[in-house]
Design a protein around this motif. Structure first.
Motif, PDB file in Angstrom:
ATOM      1  N   LEU A 137     -15.555 -33.367 -13.207  1.00 31.45           N
ATOM      2  CA  LEU A 137     -14.443 -32.423 -13.090  1.00 31.45           C
ATOM      3  C   LEU A 137     -13.114 -33.047 -13.499  1.00 31.45           C
ATOM      4  CD1 LEU A 137     -15.394 -30.647  -9.746  1.00 31.45           C
ATOM      5  CD2 LEU A 137     -15.572 -29.733 -12.044  1.00 31.45           C
ATOM      6  N   LEU A 138     -13.059 -34.381 -13.532  1.00 30.40           N
ATOM      7  CA  LEU A 138     -11.838 -35.062 -13.962  1.00 30.40           C
ATOM      8  C   LEU A 138     -11.919 -35.553 -15.395  1.00 30.40           C
ATOM      9  CD1 LEU A 138     -10.951 -37.297 -10.874  1.00 30.40           C
ATOM     10  CD2 LEU A 138     -10.009 -35.083 -11.464  1.00 30.40           C
ATOM     11  N   LEU A 139     -13.135 -35.844 -15.862  1.00 30.75           N
ATOM     12  CA  LEU A 139     -13.285 -36.595 -17.121  1.00 30.75           C
ATOM     13  C   LEU A 139     -13.817 -35.784 -18.288  1.00 30.75           C
ATOM     14  CD1 LEU A 139     -14.857 -39.755 -15.452  1.00 30.75           C
ATOM     15  CD2 LEU A 139     -12.560 -39.621 -16.415  1.00 30.75           C
ATOM     16  N   SER A 140     -14.457 -34.636 -18.006  1.00 24.23           N
ATOM     17  CA  SER A 140     -15.181 -33.943 -19.079  1.00 24.23           C
ATOM     18  C   SER A 140     -14.269 -33.506 -20.227  1.00 24.23           C
ATOM     19  CB  SER A 140     -15.940 -32.742 -18.506  1.00 24.23           C
ATOM     20  OG  SER A 140     -15.022 -31.835 -17.924  1.00 24.23           O
ATOM     21  N   GLU A 141     -12.982 -33.264 -19.962  1.00 23.69           N
ATOM     22  CA  GLU A 141     -12.083 -32.784 -21.011  1.00 23.69           C
ATOM     23  C   GLU A 141     -11.128 -33.862 -21.510  1.00 23.69           C
ATOM     24  OE1 GLU A 141     -11.923 -28.266 -19.106  1.00 23.69           O
ATOM     25  OE2 GLU A 141     -10.114 -29.479 -19.172  1.00 23.69           O
ATOM     26  N   LEU A 142     -11.390 -35.125 -21.121  1.00 22.33           N
ATOM     27  CA  LEU A 142     -10.405 -36.179 -21.391  1.00 22.33           C
ATOM     28  C   LEU A 142     -10.183 -36.421 -22.877  1.00 22.33           C
ATOM     29  CD1 LEU A 142      -8.532 -38.135 -20.006  1.00 22.33           C
ATOM     30  CD2 LEU A 142     -10.365 -39.802 -19.901  1.00 22.33           C
ATOM     31  N   GLY A 143     -11.242 -36.343 -23.691  1.00 20.83           N
ATOM     32  CA  GLY A 143     -11.088 -36.632 -25.115  1.00 20.83           C
ATOM     33  C   GLY A 143     -10.756 -35.415 -25.945  1.00 20.83           C
ATOM     34  N   GLN A 144     -10.234 -34.373 -25.330  1.00 24.56           N
ATOM     35  CA  GLN A 144     -10.019 -33.112 -26.046  1.00 24.56           C
ATOM     36  C   GLN A 144      -8.537 -32.727 -26.102  1.00 24.56           C
ATOM     37  OE1 GLN A 144     -12.720 -30.091 -24.523  1.00 24.56           O
ATOM     38  NE2 GLN A 144     -14.258 -31.652 -24.067  1.00 24.56           N
ATOM     39  N   GLY A 145      -7.686 -33.728 -26.217  1.00 21.41           N
ATOM     40  CA  GLY A 145      -6.266 -33.464 -26.390  1.00 21.41           C
ATOM     41  C   GLY A 145      -5.573 -32.930 -25.162  1.00 21.41           C
ATOM     42  N   THR A 146      -6.187 -33.143 -23.999  1.00 23.80           N
ATOM     43  CA  THR A 146      -5.644 -32.529 -22.772  1.00 23.80           C
ATOM     44  C   THR A 146      -4.726 -33.469 -22.002  1.00 23.80           C
ATOM     45  OG1 THR A 146      -7.657 -33.270 -21.677  1.00 23.80           O
ATOM     46  CG2 THR A 146      -7.606 -30.987 -22.425  1.00 23.80           C
ATOM     47  N   ALA A 147      -4.800 -34.771 -22.256  1.00 23.48           N
ATOM     48  CA  ALA A 147      -4.037 -35.732 -21.456  1.00 23.48           C
ATOM     49  C   ALA A 147      -2.923 -36.367 -22.279  1.00 23.48           C
ATOM     50  CB  ALA A 147      -4.972 -36.813 -20.912  1.00 23.48           C
ATOM     51  N   ASP A 148      -1.839 -36.701 -21.589  1.00 20.09           N
ATOM     52  CA  ASP A 148      -0.792 -37.528 -22.207  1.00 20.09           C
ATOM     53  C   ASP A 148      -1.184 -38.984 -22.019  1.00 20.09           C
ATOM     54  OD1 ASP A 148       0.808 -35.353 -22.903  1.00 20.09           O
ATOM     55  OD2 ASP A 148       1.712 -35.294 -20.902  1.00 20.09           O
ATOM     56  N   TRP A 149      -1.073 -39.757 -23.075  1.00 17.76           N
ATOM     57  CA  TRP A 149      -1.468 -41.162 -23.007  1.00 17.76           C
ATOM     58  C   TRP A 149      -0.234 -42.044 -22.965  1.00 17.76           C
ATOM     59  CZ3 TRP A 149      -6.605 -42.508 -22.536  1.00 17.76           C
ATOM     60  CH2 TRP A 149      -7.513 -41.448 -22.673  1.00 17.76           C
ATOM     61  N   VAL A 150      -0.293 -43.064 -22.100  1.00 16.70           N
ATOM     62  CA  VAL A 150       0.831 -43.998 -21.966  1.00 16.70           C
ATOM     63  C   VAL A 150       0.297 -45.423 -22.119  1.00 16.70           C
ATOM     64  CG1 VAL A 150       2.181 -42.494 -20.454  1.00 16.70           C
ATOM     65  CG2 VAL A 150       0.524 -44.055 -19.441  1.00 16.70           C
ATOM     66  N   PRO A 151       1.156 -46.354 -22.547  1.00 20.60           N
ATOM     67  CA  PRO A 151       0.688 -47.746 -22.697  1.00 20.60           C
ATOM     68  C   PRO A 151       0.340 -48.340 -21.344  1.00 20.60           C
ATOM     69  CG  PRO A 151       2.833 -47.406 -23.768  1.00 20.60           C
ATOM     70  CD  PRO A 151       2.559 -46.199 -22.941  1.00 20.60           C
ATOM     71  N   ASN A 152      -0.648 -49.259 -21.363  1.00 18.50           N
ATOM     72  CA  ASN A 152      -0.968 -49.962 -20.113  1.00 18.50           C
ATOM     73  C   ASN A 152       0.114 -51.004 -19.838  1.00 18.50           C
ATOM     74  OD1 ASN A 152      -1.553 -51.885 -22.040  1.00 18.50           O
ATOM     75  ND2 ASN A 152      -3.358 -52.662 -20.956  1.00 18.50           N
ATOM     76  N   PHE A 153      -0.077 -51.829 -18.806  1.00 22.21           N
ATOM     77  CA  PHE A 153       1.005 -52.711 -18.354  1.00 22.21           C
ATOM     78  C   PHE A 153       1.426 -53.745 -19.398  1.00 22.21           C
ATOM     79  CE2 PHE A 153      -2.950 -54.731 -17.100  1.00 22.21           C
ATOM     80  CZ  PHE A 153      -2.762 -56.071 -17.405  1.00 22.21           C
ATOM     81  N   ASP A 154       0.515 -54.147 -20.309  1.00 22.79           N
ATOM     82  CA  ASP A 154       0.920 -55.139 -21.319  1.00 22.79           C
ATOM     83  C   ASP A 154       1.035 -54.549 -22.723  1.00 22.79           C
ATOM     84  OD1 ASP A 154      -1.696 -54.772 -21.970  1.00 22.79           O
ATOM     85  OD2 ASP A 154      -2.329 -56.857 -21.677  1.00 22.79           O
ATOM     86  N   GLY A 155       0.899 -53.204 -22.813  1.00 19.69           N
ATOM     87  CA  GLY A 155       1.113 -52.534 -24.086  1.00 19.69           C
ATOM     88  C   GLY A 155      -0.004 -52.684 -25.096  1.00 19.69           C
ATOM     89  N   THR A 156      -1.151 -53.239 -24.693  1.00 20.51           N
ATOM     90  CA  THR A 156      -2.254 -53.439 -25.636  1.00 20.51           C
ATOM     91  C   THR A 156      -3.245 -52.280 -25.634  1.00 20.51           C
ATOM     92  OG1 THR A 156      -3.474 -54.652 -23.940  1.00 20.51           O
ATOM     93  CG2 THR A 156      -2.109 -55.947 -25.458  1.00 20.51           C
ATOM     94  N   LEU A 157      -3.241 -51.475 -24.595  1.00 23.38           N
ATOM     95  CA  LEU A 157      -4.168 -50.345 -24.482  1.00 23.38           C
ATOM     96  C   LEU A 157      -3.397 -49.112 -24.038  1.00 23.38           C
ATOM     97  CD1 LEU A 157      -6.995 -52.149 -22.488  1.00 23.38           C
ATOM     98  CD2 LEU A 157      -7.187 -51.408 -24.852  1.00 23.38           C
ATOM     99  N   GLU A 158      -4.090 -47.976 -24.047  1.00 27.98           N
ATOM    100  CA  GLU A 158      -3.488 -46.755 -23.531  1.00 27.98           C
ATOM    101  C   GLU A 158      -4.335 -46.225 -22.377  1.00 27.98           C
ATOM    102  OE1 GLU A 158      -2.902 -44.030 -26.810  1.00 27.98           O
ATOM    103  OE2 GLU A 158      -0.781 -44.592 -26.821  1.00 27.98           O
ATOM    104  N   GLU A 159      -3.657 -45.578 -21.456  1.00 29.64           N
ATOM    105  CA  GLU A 159      -4.367 -44.958 -20.327  1.00 29.64           C
ATOM    106  C   GLU A 159      -3.808 -43.556 -20.123  1.00 29.64           C
ATOM    107  OE1 GLU A 159      -3.382 -46.451 -16.398  1.00 29.64           O
ATOM    108  OE2 GLU A 159      -1.732 -47.623 -17.238  1.00 29.64           O
ATOM    109  N   PRO A 160      -4.589 -42.652 -19.536  1.00 35.38           N
ATOM    110  CA  PRO A 160      -4.102 -41.283 -19.327  1.00 35.38           C
ATOM    111  C   PRO A 160      -3.056 -41.251 -18.205  1.00 35.38           C
ATOM    112  CG  PRO A 160      -6.309 -41.526 -18.420  1.00 35.38           C
ATOM    113  CD  PRO A 160      -5.995 -42.810 -19.125  1.00 35.38           C
ATOM    114  N   ARG A 161      -1.987 -40.487 -18.440  1.00 37.29           N
ATOM    115  CA  ARG A 161      -0.960 -40.355 -17.394  1.00 37.29           C
ATOM    116  C   ARG A 161      -1.528 -39.576 -16.206  1.00 37.29           C
ATOM    117  NH1 ARG A 161       4.556 -40.570 -17.970  1.00 37.29           N
ATOM    118  NH2 ARG A 161       4.464 -40.248 -20.227  1.00 37.29           N
TER     119      ARG A 161
END
Length: 750
Positions: A137-161
């Motif tokens: 219920l939290l993850l099924s739509e994650l790769g479908q343009g539904t989440a805003d992505w922000v850099p992780n703490f060291d800027g090397t990866l992205e995580e969903p806001r």
């Protein structure tokens, strides 16, 4: 010039006040927004969101094999959450414990703690985990343009806001958190009830809290204990976003035993047994004989309380245990969440669900737009491929003859760069005639989907209907029945201390020097007990061990002590002055026991007195309370117990031989005071201490009044007693010769 005076370039100078204010404000905002409070969208704090996202990135879906928890925690810390491993693992454990989370996100394998001791889970190197089906219920739509992505703490990866939650998890699993200057306490709720409220709110955006509370009955904890908060208080809680609720354990009767089958949320059965055992050891639960824990895998909660007999008042006993142990518990509710505007706010039920529905509607719109963009992009490519198939020979010729065929193709057939690239990347096997039919079939299918997507995106009503249908489908798939029944109950009342003490007969004995002790039974020769040298018997009163012993002193003050706390008569007792604080020079005169409404005659030797209930004389203070007002120069007489106010007569005599028998009920009933005149004594004789009233006696019909004068006794009975009858407050009649100096009166049965 000292080095402190150097003016270094590039160094910013700030007053300490300004710097500390800013630093503390920055820290508090970080704790509020990025650590302690859940977001209204997915109902998660950052650490929870990062755990679930990291597990999905590791491929730990509900159908995969479990992996070591240390692997997950390592990924979470290394990639997204630069904090302590034990705190991260504990957050993961709480997401997995079915007794902590109403709908767990993590499916654990190994020792993940128990309801008795939630922190008894094994170390992360031993346990294994994967995501539960509910995490879809939290993850099924994650790769479908539904989440805003922000850099992780060291800027090397992205995580969903925020994760694109399909249901309002902020209410379903609830959560607690303490930030700086604010906190949150959101209880869990039932999925079906919350989904029904969301569907109602979609159809009726102007719905009130009361309307939604027809669907959301109240919180629903992962335990089957009862929620006993009245309905009106629950509605008020949802109206303000603040309040509290109470949960109470459930029990049933089985072969005379009390079986506790469900405990309030986060209450340990072992702790409850400890609390009950402590009361038993302190002899405060005489009606309980035995206590044991029979919990096992089949019965996760089964605490057995064995009453001492079948005459024990079970509802009364359980009400006492609810009031004095964790069998009943209160929970704070504070619906404080970070809203869509990024600010923390306490929201009521309507605000919370309206805001989540706004989030959900936008998430669905973004998902549909993302899909529409992909469909249109594919249709664009398919149109180019179809042109290539229709002109396949010429396309092959251009590719064979030109070093840079792309611009030639684009010019010859009017293709875009993307279409030309797709043609050039075609494999030879796809040049069959069958492919053209596949392209046309795919085009038809995608065109229908495009038209459908455009229709939904262009209509607010269709978009709302889609959101509604998806909520209903998810509720059907993941919903379950309510676990915590809501039952209105009366408030639990602890039993009075006297009700918790065994009721056994005893006699409280008071000595002349103010030493007290309690002898078992009523057949006690109090005067024959051993006393300290120079001491002797003064007063005794029969009663029961669960009653108060009330003492009166020479100043008219009364004091009370629980009879069961008094020392045994096997010794010489202990001085009352060790437990009570009478005025200097005061001495104790008598002791009284009985029921609270028992009556006693209180009097002074100046001839004044009144009738008082024992309850009015009970004082919890060490210093007691003034009940009898003592005139100057007067002495307090020992209190006399009244057994029958209507049948007994009051016999009063003065030391100078005057006797008066009056109607006892003529004396007033008072809580405190000097009282009324019982027998008249000339004031001059009282002042000179030449005459006073001796201890009065109460004579019932058929009893004989004994007048004691030195070593002589005179029995006054029948018609002779009638001769001394008179109105209260009179002088009385002189006794015969030989009884001119009266020492005492007492009534005896002939």
């Amino acid at each position: 010039m000292s080095h402190y005076d150097l003016n270094l370039e590039g160094v910013e100078r700030l007053p300490l006040k300004t710097f500390t204010e800013k630093a503390y404000l920055d820290y508090s905002m970080y704790v509020i927004l990025d650590r302690a409070l859940p977001h209204v969208g997915d109902g998660l704090k950052p650490v929870q969101r990062r755990i679930i996202y990291a597990m999905s990135e590791l491929g730990l879906s509900a159908v995969s094999k479990h992996k070591k928890s240390a692997r997950t925690v390592g990924d979470v810390l290394g990639k997204f959450h630069p904090h302590g491993d034990s705190a991260c693992y504990e957050a993961m454990v709480l997401l997995a414990q079915p007794f902590s989370s109403r709908y767990p996100f993590v499916d654990g394998q190994g020792n993940w703690g128990s309801p008795d001791d939630p922190k008894s889970f094994a170390a992360m190197r031993y346990t294994e985990a994967r995501l539960s089906p509910y995490a879809q219920l939290l993850l099924s739509e994650l790769g479908q343009g539904t989440a805003d992505w922000v850099p992780n703490f060291d800027g090397t990866l992205e995580e969903p806001r925020v994760l694109p939650a399909r249901l309002p998890n902020v209410l379903l699993n609830g959560g607690t958190g303490i930030a700086v200057g604010m906190a949150t306490d959101i209880p869990p709720h039932n999925l079906r009830e919350v989904a029904a409220a969301c569907i109602h709110l979609l159809a009726h955006p102007e719905a009130s809290v009361e309307d939604l509370c027809r669907h959301v009955q109240g919180p629903d904890f992962p335990t089957e204990a009862e929620i006993i908060t009245p309905r009106r208080e629950l509605v008020a809680l949802y109206r303000t976003g603040n309040g509290s609720l109470r949960m109470r354990a459930r029990y049933e009767r089985e072969n005379g035993d009390i079986i506790i089958t469900a405990l309030p949320h986060q209450v340990s059965g072992a702790k409850v047994l400890e609390q009950i055992a402590a009361q038993m050891n302190a002899k405060k639960l005489p009606m309980v004989e035995d206590l044991r824990d029979e919990s096992d895998h089949e019965h996760p909660t089964r605490l057995v309380i064995t009453p001492r007999s079948n005459r024990v008042d079970i509802p009364g006993l359980m009400a006492h245990l609810f009031a004095t142990t964790d069998l009943e518990r209160s929970y704070r509710v504070n619906l404080n969440v970070i809203g869509l505007d990024g600010r923390p706010q306490v929201k009521n039920l309507v605000q919370l669900l309206t805001e989540w529905l706004s989030f959900r509607t936008e998430t669905v719109r973004r998902r549909l737009q993302w899909r529409l963009d992909k469909v249109e992009k594919r249709l664009h490519i398919l149109a180019g491929l179809l042109i290539a198939y229709l002109n396949i020979d010429e396309v092959i010729r251009i590719i064979r003859e030109h070093d840079e065929p792309k611009p030639v193709l684009m010019e010859r057939f009017g293709l875009t760069d993307a279409q030309a690239e797709a043609i050039l990347e075609l494999k030879l096997r796809h040049l069959a005639k069958l492919e053209e039919m596949k392209i046309r079939g795919e085009q038809d299918e995608l065109s229908r989907e495009r038209d459908q997507l455009r229709a939904i995106l262009g209509s607010g009503e269709l978009l709302r209907n889609l959101v509604r249908d998806e909520i209903a489908a998810d509720a059907e798939k993941f919903g379950d029945d309510r676990r915590s029944p809501i039952v209105e109950r009366a408030a639990a009342q602890a039993l009075d201390e006297s009700a918790l003490i065994p009721s056994e007969p005893l006699t409280v004995v008071l000595s002349r020097m103010g030493w007290v002790r309690a002898a078992k039974g009523h057949e006690v020769d109090a005067a024959g007990l051993s006393y300290k040298s120079g001491d002797g018997f003064l007063s005794a009163s029969p009663g029961r061990s669960n009653q108060q012993a009330v003492f009166i002193d020479s100043t008219g003050r009364t004091y009370a002590l629980a009879a069961h706390t008094l020392p045994s008569a096997r010794g010489q007792g202990e001085p009352l002055s060790g437990r009570l604080s009478p005025p200097d020079g005061a001495r104790f005169v008598g002791v009284m026991m009985g029921a609270p409404d028992d009556l006693y005659l209180l009097a002074t030797d100046h001839g004044y007195g009144f009738i008082c209930t024992l309850e009015d004389m009970i004082s919890r203070n060490r210093g007691g309370k003034v009940v009898l007002t003592v005139p100057e120069g007067a002495n307090v007489l020992p209190p006399v117990r009244i057994r029958d106010l209507e049948r007994q007569r009051l016999a009063a005599a003065t030391s100078d031989g005057y006797l008066l028998v009056t109607v006892l009920s003529d004396l007033p009933r008072m809580a405190r005071g000097k009282g009324n005149k019982i027998i008249s004594i000339p004031p001059a004789r009282l002042k000179a201490r030449e005459e006073w009233m001796v201890e009065p006696a109460l004579v019932a019909e058929g009893e004989v009044l004994n007048v004691v004068a030195g070593k002589k006794f005179k029995a006054v009975k029948g018609p002779e007693l009638e001769e001394y009858l008179g109105e209260r407050g009179r002088r009385g009649r002189k006794l015969p010769r030989g009884f001119q100096k009266v020492d005492a009166l007492n009534a005896v049965i002939p």
